[in-house]
Design a protein around this motif. Structure first.
Motif, PDB file in Angstrom:
ATOM      1  N   VAL A 274      15.926  35.486  68.700  1.00 28.44           N
ATOM      2  CA  VAL A 274      14.775  34.662  68.355  1.00 28.44           C
ATOM      3  C   VAL A 274      13.614  35.101  69.248  1.00 28.44           C
ATOM      4  N   PHE A 275      12.642  35.767  68.650  1.00 29.78           N
ATOM      5  CA  PHE A 275      11.481  36.247  69.390  1.00 29.78           C
ATOM      6  C   PHE A 275      10.461  35.119  69.466  1.00 29.78           C
ATOM      7  N   ARG A 276       9.997  34.867  70.708  1.00 29.05           N
ATOM      8  CA  ARG A 276       9.134  33.709  70.948  1.00 29.05           C
ATOM      9  C   ARG A 276       7.753  34.131  71.426  1.00 29.05           C
ATOM     10  N   LYS A 277       6.795  33.226  71.244  1.00 29.61           N
ATOM     11  CA  LYS A 277       5.427  33.451  71.703  1.00 29.61           C
ATOM     12  C   LYS A 277       5.320  33.275  73.216  1.00 29.61           C
ATOM     13  N   SER A 278       6.086  32.356  73.763  1.00 29.48           N
ATOM     14  CA  SER A 278       5.929  31.958  75.157  1.00 29.48           C
ATOM     15  C   SER A 278       6.695  32.822  76.154  1.00 29.48           C
ATOM     16  N   VAL A 279       7.658  33.585  75.681  1.00 27.64           N
ATOM     17  CA  VAL A 279       8.520  34.360  76.577  1.00 27.64           C
ATOM     18  C   VAL A 279       8.669  35.766  76.002  1.00 27.64           C
ATOM     19  N   LYS A 280       8.658  36.767  76.887  1.00 29.57           N
ATOM     20  CA  LYS A 280       8.753  38.146  76.400  1.00 29.57           C
ATOM     21  C   LYS A 280      10.145  38.505  75.893  1.00 29.57           C
ATOM     22  N   THR A 281      11.170  37.954  76.510  1.00 27.62           N
ATOM     23  CA  THR A 281      12.528  38.283  76.083  1.00 27.62           C
ATOM     24  C   THR A 281      12.995  37.280  75.028  1.00 27.62           C
ATOM     25  N   PRO A 282      13.653  37.778  73.988  1.00 29.04           N
ATOM     26  CA  PRO A 282      14.108  36.863  72.932  1.00 29.04           C
ATOM     27  C   PRO A 282      15.298  36.027  73.388  1.00 29.04           C
ATOM     28  N   ALA A 283      15.474  34.886  72.760  1.00 24.10           N
ATOM     29  CA  ALA A 283      16.681  34.088  72.959  1.00 24.10           C
ATOM     30  C   ALA A 283      17.761  34.775  72.141  1.00 24.10           C
ATOM     31  N   ARG A 284      18.880  35.062  72.772  1.00 28.55           N
ATOM     32  CA  ARG A 284      19.957  35.784  72.091  1.00 28.55           C
ATOM     33  C   ARG A 284      21.187  34.907  71.963  1.00 28.55           C
ATOM     34  N   GLY A 285      21.860  35.057  70.836  1.00 23.34           N
ATOM     35  CA  GLY A 285      23.070  34.305  70.585  1.00 23.34           C
ATOM     36  C   GLY A 285      23.223  34.092  69.097  1.00 23.34           C
ATOM     37  N   GLU A 286      23.967  33.079  68.729  1.00 19.11           N
ATOM     38  CA  GLU A 286      24.168  32.775  67.321  1.00 19.11           C
ATOM     39  C   GLU A 286      23.314  31.572  66.935  1.00 19.11           C
TER      40      GLU A 286
ATOM     41  N   LEU B 225      20.513  26.427  73.148  1.00 23.45           N
ATOM     42  CA  LEU B 225      19.093  26.421  73.468  1.00 23.45           C
ATOM     43  C   LEU B 225      18.328  26.057  72.202  1.00 23.45           C
ATOM     44  N   ALA B 226      17.493  25.034  72.285  1.00 23.70           N
ATOM     45  CA  ALA B 226      16.645  24.639  71.158  1.00 23.70           C
ATOM     46  C   ALA B 226      15.281  25.303  71.342  1.00 23.70           C
ATOM     47  N   VAL B 227      14.925  26.180  70.423  1.00 24.85           N
ATOM     48  CA  VAL B 227      13.638  26.880  70.469  1.00 24.85           C
ATOM     49  C   VAL B 227      12.691  26.153  69.513  1.00 24.85           C
ATOM     50  N   PRO B 228      11.571  25.637  70.019  1.00 24.53           N
ATOM     51  CA  PRO B 228      10.634  24.922  69.144  1.00 24.53           C
ATOM     52  C   PRO B 228      10.105  25.833  68.026  1.00 24.53           C
ATOM     53  N   ALA B 229       9.978  25.279  66.848  1.00 25.40           N
ATOM     54  CA  ALA B 229       9.541  26.056  65.685  1.00 25.40           C
ATOM     55  C   ALA B 229       8.177  26.701  65.911  1.00 25.40           C
TER      56      ALA B 229
END
Length: 184
Positions: free
Chosen positions: A35-47, A66-70
């Protein structure tokens, strides 16, 4: 002193003795969505385990969720996504909407790639590309409006819902339908 040479039977016995050890220590490969995010350079990885209008839940390799805001999500690279989807996304970002739509169509037809989350994502990506075409004047707005309205109905519980509503408003603005755009 000459080295003893290995015979075929020696190699076979070694393989047969090592095979159970290999099978016991082998671990299954886990799905790694990113999950590539605006706020962090590294993506959230997992299922990705859950999707709602407001967040995407990622079960990380350490077992934590980890809940990533839409509104923080740029895009998701799915572990099982069709091969052509990444290229289509790149074409979309570059403003090559016809090429992107071709890639999305190929991805929708790919029997190997998919899953419910990916199919809904591709539906949004198609609607977004059509909307961007309409906004720049390269396509009829009615096609984009129909695609967006369909996604809004079918993807009502998807993290792309609010993006689709915003795009719908922009297309209505572009067509001069200000009252409809204001509602969006």
């Amino acid at each position: 002193m000459p080295r003893p040479s290995l015979t075929r039977s020696d190699v076979l016995v070694g393989c047969l003795l090592g095979l159970p050890l290999l099978l016991c220590t082998a671990r299954p490969v886990e799905a790694i969505d990113q999950v590539f995010r605006k706020s962090v350079k590294t993506p959230a990885r997992g299922e990705v385990t859950a999707i709602s209008r407001t967040a995407v839940t990622v079960k990380q390799p350490d077992g934590k969720s980890l809940a990533v805001p839409a509104n923080d999500i740029v895009y998701i690279r799915w572990d099982t996504e069709p091969i052509k989807l990444a290229g289509a996304r790149s074409a979309d970002r570059a403003g090559l909407y016809d090429r992107a739509l071709e890639g999305y169509a190929t991805s929708q037809e790919d029997p190997k790639g998919g899953g419910v989350f990916i199919k809904v994502e591709i539906q949004f990506l198609v609607a977004r590309a059509k909307a961007n075409q309409a906004i720049v004047g390269a396509a009829k707005p009615q096609v984009a409006l129909a695609a967006l309205e369909t996604f809004i109905k079918t993807g009502a519980n998807n993290f792309r819902y609010f993006d689709a509503v915003a795009l719908l408003g922009r297309v209505y603005l572009n067509t001069g339908e200000y009252a409809k755009a204001k509602i969006q």
